[in-house]
Design an enzyme around this catalytic site. Sequence first.
Site, PDB file in Angstrom:
ATOM      1  CG  ASP A 170      -0.235   0.010   2.527  1.00 12.07           C
ATOM      2  OD1 ASP A 170       0.718  -0.785   2.692  1.00 12.07           O
ATOM      3  OD2 ASP A 170      -0.611   0.807   3.417  1.00 12.07           O
ATOM      4  CD  GLU A 237       4.271   0.947   7.027  1.00 16.23           C
ATOM      5  OE1 GLU A 237       5.131   1.275   7.869  1.00 16.23           O
ATOM      6  OE2 GLU A 237       3.814   1.761   6.177  1.00 16.23           O
TER       7      GLU A 237
END
Length: 571
Positions: A170, A237
């Site tokens: 991400d 994250e």
Amino acid sequence: MSIDANQRQDRSSIGSWLFRGALAIGLVSVLATVFNNRFQAICPSGLGNYRPGNESGVCRQAPKLSPKNTEVEQFVRKRVESPQYRREIINKLSGIIKIPSESYDDIGIIGQDTRWDVFFEIEDYIKANYPVVFQTVELDHANTHGLILTWKGSIPASEAKPILMLAHQDVVPVLADNVKDWTHPPYEGHYDGEIIWGRGATDDKGYLISIIESVDLLIKSGFKPKRTIVLAFGCDEEISGENCARPISNLLHERYGDDGIYLIMDEGSMGIQKEFDQSFAMVSVAEKGYLDVGINLTSSGGHASNPPDHNVIGILSEIVVELENRPFPGQVTSKNPMFGFLECAAAHAPESSFPTAIRNKLNKVSQGDNKAQKELAQILDNMRYYFKTSQSVGKINGGIKINAIPETASTLINLRLAVETSVSQVEEHYESLIRPIAEKHNMVFEGFHSQCGSAEKRKICLYGVDALEPAPVSPVDAESFRVLSGTIKSVLKPLDQDTELIVTPYLMPANTDTKFFWTLTKNIYRFTPINLVDNLNRAHTTDEFIRADEFVREPLFLASLILNADDVVGQ
């Protein structure tokens, strides 16, 4: 990760050294606890052991470590240095940047919120570009989008603990209003012949591609590992890791148990930097703690024509001012990995480049002299948040109509906890400052563990969100750190060819997915093997980039680390 590494000014001045100052990103997203001093024996008296060229053992450096399997190492090196490989890996990074795998603070449940579906594209892209890898490894999914790739070694994990490499799929969202400010569109993956531009280039798709590339190269070389190699890629994250990193950790813990992993590598730290006229490879061995503090105030409302002397917005303002006027104190102690960095700088940087004012404090600090610890923190004020708990008022709300007395007001404050502190100490500090304000205004005070359950109209309530203690400090006297250090010194180069690259412990001021993996191993190291500049290559902001010359060599470093970790099996 967050830092400005471009400021290269007069090293004789402590202020200009700045340590890249407030270096923290918010990748960098940067926690920490107790630094193991055994690796850095401290001279009990005098300054001799803190001078360049010493033989005392302060910041002792591991020797260069090259893989014993020279045939495989040369295969990898030859491929990495070929023009064709350069074109191929740049295209792969450019392609994955084009997939806008943004993670959002308000995203819903996986399988229900369609914004998660972009991670199917990431998985498909990886599989399409690395067919040999996926023909060799076992693929597991953790909560759909957490990916675990396992290349089983010939020796059982119970006898040779696996090596684990982490990355995340991400990226931080790009606001539509900010796209126009980018030199090249954030999801174009533009390569200008020198730099690869785009969201995720550094944080963290470059690292992700490099990890897979290292395994791909080793498989194609014919290498057969003794030690199992695990790659794990989270999907969130940037928004705490609860959806992928935690499930990944749980699965791996079930499989390998407490202390079942040999070494964890993840993104982070400052990479390779030059400070005090000396090149350092900065390996974060810990992270600061984390806490969001919520403060809610309630009172009676009414018409604005007949207001009280202090309504909830005014009282909340008083609280905020009091908190900001009473910040957490700064203190440099030997528990902090940054003290290890200062030792390394004192021992290895040119003597004329390392400020005497810092050097003169090190021995007293190491001996626990409280006055010296505070004085050194004052000298290093430009990098204060490596040595103290930070607090930042991030949100504030109150009132719904201009002619109505507000009945509620609230704020959220973000804190990053210093190595030496704890969540409970932060809570006690806040309660000690806010309780007298509640008493002053005849309000009920409810502390952090009260559940805010009082039925009283006039009250102040405190609560904590996402509390995380500072991370355990990973040892620098462990075999795994020596393997990592030896690989760094063998593969990576100093920024000036006439100096040695010194490996040093460092502190991550933000947090990574490693916060979920503490039970799997003590040996957690956060290191990006390139020179990170200009706020960590502008990660999390406009014009994120990565230099192609450095990126294309990352797989050589990671493959060498895998080979070196394999060589010590059975020793």
